[in-house]
Each structure stands twice: as structure tokens, then as C-alpha cells.
Design an enzyme around this catalytic site. Structure first.
Site, PDB file in Angstrom:
ATOM      1  N   HIS A  80      26.165 -11.376  21.986  1.00 53.61           N
ATOM      2  CA  HIS A  80      26.910 -11.470  23.246  1.00 53.61           C
ATOM      3  C   HIS A  80      26.199 -12.324  24.287  1.00 53.61           C
ATOM      4  O   HIS A  80      26.810 -12.776  25.250  1.00 53.61           O
ATOM      5  CB  HIS A  80      27.227 -10.073  23.811  1.00 53.61           C
ATOM      6  CG  HIS A  80      26.076  -9.379  24.459  1.00 53.61           C
ATOM      7  ND1 HIS A  80      25.326  -8.397  23.834  1.00 53.61           N
ATOM      8  CD2 HIS A  80      25.525  -9.498  25.691  1.00 53.61           C
ATOM      9  CE1 HIS A  80      24.401  -7.944  24.643  1.00 53.61           C
ATOM     10  NE2 HIS A  80      24.489  -8.598  25.779  1.00 53.61           N
ATOM     11  N   THR A 115      19.717  -4.146  23.878  1.00 54.68           N
ATOM     12  CA  THR A 115      21.106  -4.574  23.739  1.00 54.68           C
ATOM     13  C   THR A 115      22.036  -4.077  24.830  1.00 54.68           C
ATOM     14  O   THR A 115      22.846  -4.835  25.348  1.00 54.68           O
ATOM     15  CB  THR A 115      21.659  -4.103  22.372  1.00 54.68           C
ATOM     16  OG1 THR A 115      20.906  -4.732  21.344  1.00 54.68           O
ATOM     17  CG2 THR A 115      23.127  -4.453  22.199  1.00 54.68           C
ATOM     18  N   ALA A 116      21.955  -2.809  25.199  1.00 57.19           N
ATOM     19  CA  ALA A 116      22.983  -2.253  26.090  1.00 57.19           C
ATOM     20  C   ALA A 116      22.405  -1.099  26.894  1.00 57.19           C
ATOM     21  O   ALA A 116      21.344  -0.556  26.577  1.00 57.19           O
ATOM     22  CB  ALA A 116      24.187  -1.779  25.278  1.00 57.19           C
ATOM     23  N   GLY A 129      20.430  -9.111  31.541  1.00 55.97           N
ATOM     24  CA  GLY A 129      19.435 -10.172  31.340  1.00 55.97           C
ATOM     25  C   GLY A 129      18.361  -9.755  30.356  1.00 55.97           C
ATOM     26  O   GLY A 129      17.698 -10.596  29.751  1.00 55.97           O
ATOM     27  N   ASN A 130      18.162  -8.438  30.182  1.00 58.35           N
ATOM     28  CA  ASN A 130      17.236  -7.941  29.163  1.00 58.35           C
ATOM     29  C   ASN A 130      17.819  -8.062  27.762  1.00 58.35           C
ATOM     30  O   ASN A 130      17.082  -7.965  26.772  1.00 58.35           O
ATOM     31  CB  ASN A 130      16.887  -6.470  29.405  1.00 58.35           C
ATOM     32  CG  ASN A 130      15.717  -6.275  30.354  1.00 58.35           C
ATOM     33  OD1 ASN A 130      15.901  -5.833  31.476  1.00 58.35           O
ATOM     34  ND2 ASN A 130      14.510  -6.619  29.920  1.00 58.35           N
ATOM     35  N   SER A 131      19.130  -8.229  27.669  1.00 55.37           N
ATOM     36  CA  SER A 131      19.776  -8.276  26.363  1.00 55.37           C
ATOM     37  C   SER A 131      19.146  -9.344  25.482  1.00 55.37           C
ATOM     38  O   SER A 131      18.972 -10.490  25.901  1.00 55.37           O
ATOM     39  CB  SER A 131      21.268  -8.570  26.516  1.00 55.37           C
ATOM     40  OG  SER A 131      21.933  -7.501  27.114  1.00 55.37           O
ATOM     41  N   GLY A 137      33.943   1.273  -1.848  1.00 54.19           N
ATOM     42  CA  GLY A 137      35.348   1.605  -2.052  1.00 54.19           C
ATOM     43  C   GLY A 137      35.718   3.040  -1.774  1.00 54.19           C
ATOM     44  O   GLY A 137      36.495   3.634  -2.527  1.00 54.19           O
ATOM     45  N   ASP A 155      25.843  -7.438  16.717  1.00 53.96           N
ATOM     46  CA  ASP A 155      25.448  -8.090  17.967  1.00 53.96           C
ATOM     47  C   ASP A 155      24.099  -8.787  17.821  1.00 53.96           C
ATOM     48  O   ASP A 155      23.226  -8.670  18.674  1.00 53.96           O
ATOM     49  CB  ASP A 155      25.410  -7.090  19.129  1.00 53.96           C
ATOM     50  CG  ASP A 155      25.470  -7.796  20.488  1.00 53.96           C
ATOM     51  OD1 ASP A 155      25.731  -9.008  20.508  1.00 53.96           O
ATOM     52  OD2 ASP A 155      25.229  -7.135  21.519  1.00 53.96           O
ATOM     53  N   ALA A 200      25.512   2.733  32.300  1.00 56.25           N
ATOM     54  CA  ALA A 200      25.262   2.561  33.726  1.00 56.25           C
ATOM     55  C   ALA A 200      26.486   2.985  34.534  1.00 56.25           C
ATOM     56  O   ALA A 200      27.244   2.147  35.008  1.00 56.25           O
ATOM     57  CB  ALA A 200      24.902   1.112  34.024  1.00 56.25           C
TER      58      ALA A 200
END
Length: 451
Positions: A110, A230-231, A212-214, A270, A140, A234
Site C-alpha cells: 500500500h 503495517t497498520a 509513514g511507518n508503514s 481443495g 501487503d 486508531a
């Protein structure tokens, strides 16, 4: 608590938990040695990069300007009917150098999604144009490459050995401020079902993670990479101490396939599965508290069918690794090598069975559709239900220029419902002009015309 007392507490607790800060001393004004993370960070910081992306997006125009009658009435020039002007947008993120010789960098998908240009800045002040090698939107993860000398790569840890309570340090570029570190602990492991990514197995941490840390590094006190930040959750718009990182084992598995094949191929056996509930435990007469994943259906002729799995079986572990949730079982299979043989421990009618099943490849989906308006669009089955999901698309493609995004789900094409690339191809066979798409994005559904 003063900073000195905090570091002393870290030293005591880390010693008790098996960590070592040996070789990381600093002295105060009186000459006493105090613990410090600085020496470790001096080794790791050069491997963490700042990422700036630049994206051109079409500016919104009043639809009246596109109406021929309106233009003639107000004597507007024909130039108003030309393609909409575009404006340049920028965003910031982080990344981690994992191979210094090849210039390979792991970041979040992202962070670079839809970018026309990607710039990577190092702590020594150098800046490079980055090439996107490939991405894995479901996890991601994206892999970048820069042509640079004298790079430093981070050492990789085994994230499976991580424990709740271990101390960790998050390094990244929050709010575009530049490289910043925050400290915390591992709050929880194996977080799934959050709906953030297609495949989830998050490390939860209270180390402060902000926009911005992502794509940045989550490292242990030895300076080894344990996760990719990543996330966050918040609710008030800022950090509340609940951040998530992709385990490095998971990120590296995706990155290795991207570097080798240019894409990621998922394994499958499967079966349809669901999480166990108290009501299901009672209905299947399972011991109270029994953990595992219930098989609800087995596809005829699949690898699971050949191995002897049956609906009603409870899969308790894969290769000795417990799989108490559908997310964990799905990850265990999806990130196994195609053709690998897995040993499943299964509970059936009160008896424990050991079954061996080969990992097959997911259904053979075309990487794209032979239509000029849908070129450079990669499709896949929608893991959440009906329709066809866009796995990835080139930033310069017509689809991206007209507003399609990775992870969008196509429900219909030219008013024909679709569930496979074959359906899309049939819907486009007689299409010579614009393509009408019914798109599901998040919780909403809308129509989009590509022309």
C-alpha cells in the site's frame, strides 16, 4: 519514570527473559555505564530507508464541461473536452534493505500502490530511483530494487520464535519526519480476522507506529528483523498503542516468490473450512475446549480428496504446528511450496488420524484479459466471495487511469455477472467501445466506465 530508570528496567527484564544487551553500554557524567540501544541502532539504521512516492491523478472537472450542448451554448473551446488535467501527489513510507548486493528492499504494497515514481532515501543522505520488482497485495508486501553500492542489509530473525513480552523497536519515517525509532513489546501474536489484508498473521505491538511507518522495520534487541510495520488501530486518529506488523517469515516467503517468479503463487488443497464454536463442539461431540478447524466440504478430485479428508474432520495441526483458526490453517497451506507434502493431524469420530496431503496450485487464472482497456491488470478469485478481484494493475494502465485499484472486486462486466476470467473474456468479446464495470470497493458498490 525517568529515561535512565526505564533503560535499567529494560536491562533487568531483558536479562530475565533471555535477551542480552551486552556490548551496548553508555556512560553518564559520572562514568557509570548505563544500557543503551544506540550501538544496535547504529548497525540497523542504515538498512531502513525512507520511501517517497509520486502519483499523477486526474483532476475532477464539472461534468457540464463535458456536455457538447453546454460548450456550444457558452461558446467554450473544444479543448475543454480533452482528457482531464492531472495533478501530482506525494506520499511517504518506509522500507527495509534485505539484500545489500542486489539492492532488494521490502516494503508494504500500500506504500507504493499506484505510484508513477518511487524514490528511496538512505540515512547517509543518498537518494535513488527505485524499480518495483513486484507486489503481493493479499499480504501487503512489495519488493523494490535500487542500483546502489555500499548498502547495508538487516539480519533476519525467525519470527516463529517470537514470544509475547519480547522487547521490540520500530524504525521508520512517521509523518514524513525522517527516520525515527520507538520502543515497546510484543503484545500478542497470530492476530487474524482483522480484515486488513487477505492473509493475516500479525504481530501486535505497543511500539508507537504512525502514518509513514508503514513498510519499516520491527527489530528485536539483537537488531534482527522480526516484522514489517503495517497498520494501527486508531479510533481517535492517532496512535493508541495497538500496532501490527507482518511477521518476517511471512514477508520473506512472499518476497522470495516475487524475486524468483515475479509473482506469488498460493498453495491450496481443495477444502472449505470454518472456525470451531462451542455449539459445533457440542454438535460434533468434541471435548470441551478442543481446538482446530472444521472441514465443511472437500472438492471432488482435489488433493484433500485424494488424501482422504472428509467433511466433518477437525484439522488440529499441520506439520506439528497448531492451527486453531481458519486464518492460521489457510496461511500454513497457502505459504507452503507447490508440490510439498504436508502432514495433517485430524480428529474424526473421536479418533486421531495422520493424513498426508500434497499442496496443489490455486486454480489457473489468467494474469490478465486480452482487451486493450484491461491490459496489465492481474486478476484472481475473490477470497471474500463472488466476483473477480484485481490482484494488481500497472500504474500506467488504462484501468488505473480510469480509477480502478488493486483489491477492487469486479461484480459484472458490461452488465454481465462474472465469477472468473473466462466470464470476463466472454463479456468483452463483442465490446468495441468503453467497458462498463460494476465494482465493489470496501463496503460500497458502484459503476465505472473504462474508455
Amino acid at each position: 519514570m525517568t529515561r535512565t530508570l526505564r533503560y535499567m528496567l529494560i536491562l533487568v527484564l531483558s536479562t530475565l527473559s533471555g535477551w542480552s544487551l551486552a556490548g551496548l553500554p553508555m556512560t553518564d557524567g559520572s562514568g557509570r555505564e548505563l544500557p543503551s540501544l544506540a550501538p544496535m541502532l547504529e548497525q540497523v539504521n542504515p538498512a531502513v530507508v525512507n520511501i517517497a512516492t509520486y502519483t499523477s491523478k486526474a483532476q475532477q472537472q464539472n461534468p457540464l464541461l463535458q456536455d457538447p450542448f453546454f460548450r456550444r451554448f457558452f461558446n467554450l473551446p473544444e479543448e475543454q473536452a480533452r482528457p482531464r488535467p492531472r495533478r501530482r501527489q506525494t506520499s511517504a513510507g518506509s522500507g527495509v534493505i534485505v539484500d545489500a548486493g542486489k539492492g532488494s528492499i521490502i516494503t508494504n504494497f500500500h506504500v507504493i500502490k499506484g505510484a508513477d515514481e518511487i524514490q528511496v532515501s538512505l540515512v547517509d543522505g543518498r537518494t535513488f530511483q527505485a524499480e518495483l520488482v513486484g507486489g503481493d497485495p493479499e499480504v501487503d508486501i512489495a519488493v523494490l530494487k535500487i542500483d546502489a553500492d555500499d548498502l547495508t542489509a538487516v539480519s533476519l530473525s525467525d519470527s516463529d520464535s517470537l514470544r509475547v513480552g519480547d522487547f521490540v523497536v520500530a524504525i521508520g519515517n512517521p509523518f514524513g519526519l525522517g527516520q525515527t525509532i520507538t520502543t515497546g513489546v510484543v503484545s500478542a501474536l497470530g492476530r487474524t480476522g482483522l480484515g486488513i489484508e487477505g492473509y493475516e498473521d500479525f504481530i501486535q505491538t505497543d511500539a508507537s507506529i504512525n502514518p509513514g511507518n508503514s513498510g519499516g522495520a520491527l527489530v528485536n534487541l539483537r537488531g534482527e528483523l522480526v516484522g514489517i510495520n503495517t497498520a494501527i488501530i486508531a479510533p481517535g486518529g492517532g496512535n493508541v498503542g495497538i500496532g501490527f506488523a507482518i511477521p518476517v517469515n511471512m514477508a520473506q516467503a512472499s518476497a522470495a516468490q516475487i524475486l524468483e517468479h515475479g509473482e506469488v503463487k498460493r498453495g491450496q488443497i481443495g477444502v472449505a473450512i470454518q472456525d470451531m464454536t462451542p455449539a459445533l463442539q457440542q454438535a460434533f461431540k468434541l471435548p470441551n475446549g478442543q481446538k482446530g478447524v472444521l472441514v465443511t466440504d472437500v472438492k471432488k478430485g482435489s488433493e484433500a480428496d485424494k488424501a482422504g479428508l472428509e467433511a466433518g474432520d477437525l484439522i488440529m495441526d499441520v506439520n506439528g504446528q497448531a492451527t486453531p483458526t481458519t486464518g492460521q490453517l489457510r496461511n500454513s497451506i497457502a505459504f507452503s511450496d507447490i508440490g510439498e507434502t504436508l502432514t495433517l493431524r485430524v480428529l474424526r469420530d473421536g479418533k486421531t488420524l495422520m493424513l498426508e496431503v500434497d499442496v496443489g496450485e490455486s486454480a489457473d487464472w489468467a494474469s490478465g484479459v486480452e482487451h486493450p482497456l484491461l491490459q496489465n491488470v492481474t486478476l484472481q478469485p475473490n477470497p471474500q466471495g463472488s466476483g473477480v478481484q484485481i490482484k494488481a494493475l500497472a500504474p500506467d494502465s488504462m484501468a488505473a487511469a480510469n480509477g480502478l485499484r488493486a483489491s477492487d472486486v469486479l461484480l459484472s462486466v458490461n452488465r454481465i455477472k462474472v465469477s472468473s476470467t473466462q466470464d470476463i473474456a466472454r463479456a468483452l468479446q463483442k465490446s468495441q467501445g468503453p467497458v462498463l464495470l460494476q465494482v465493489q470497493r470496501g463496503g460500497g458498490v458502484f459503476f465505472l466506465v473504462i474508455h
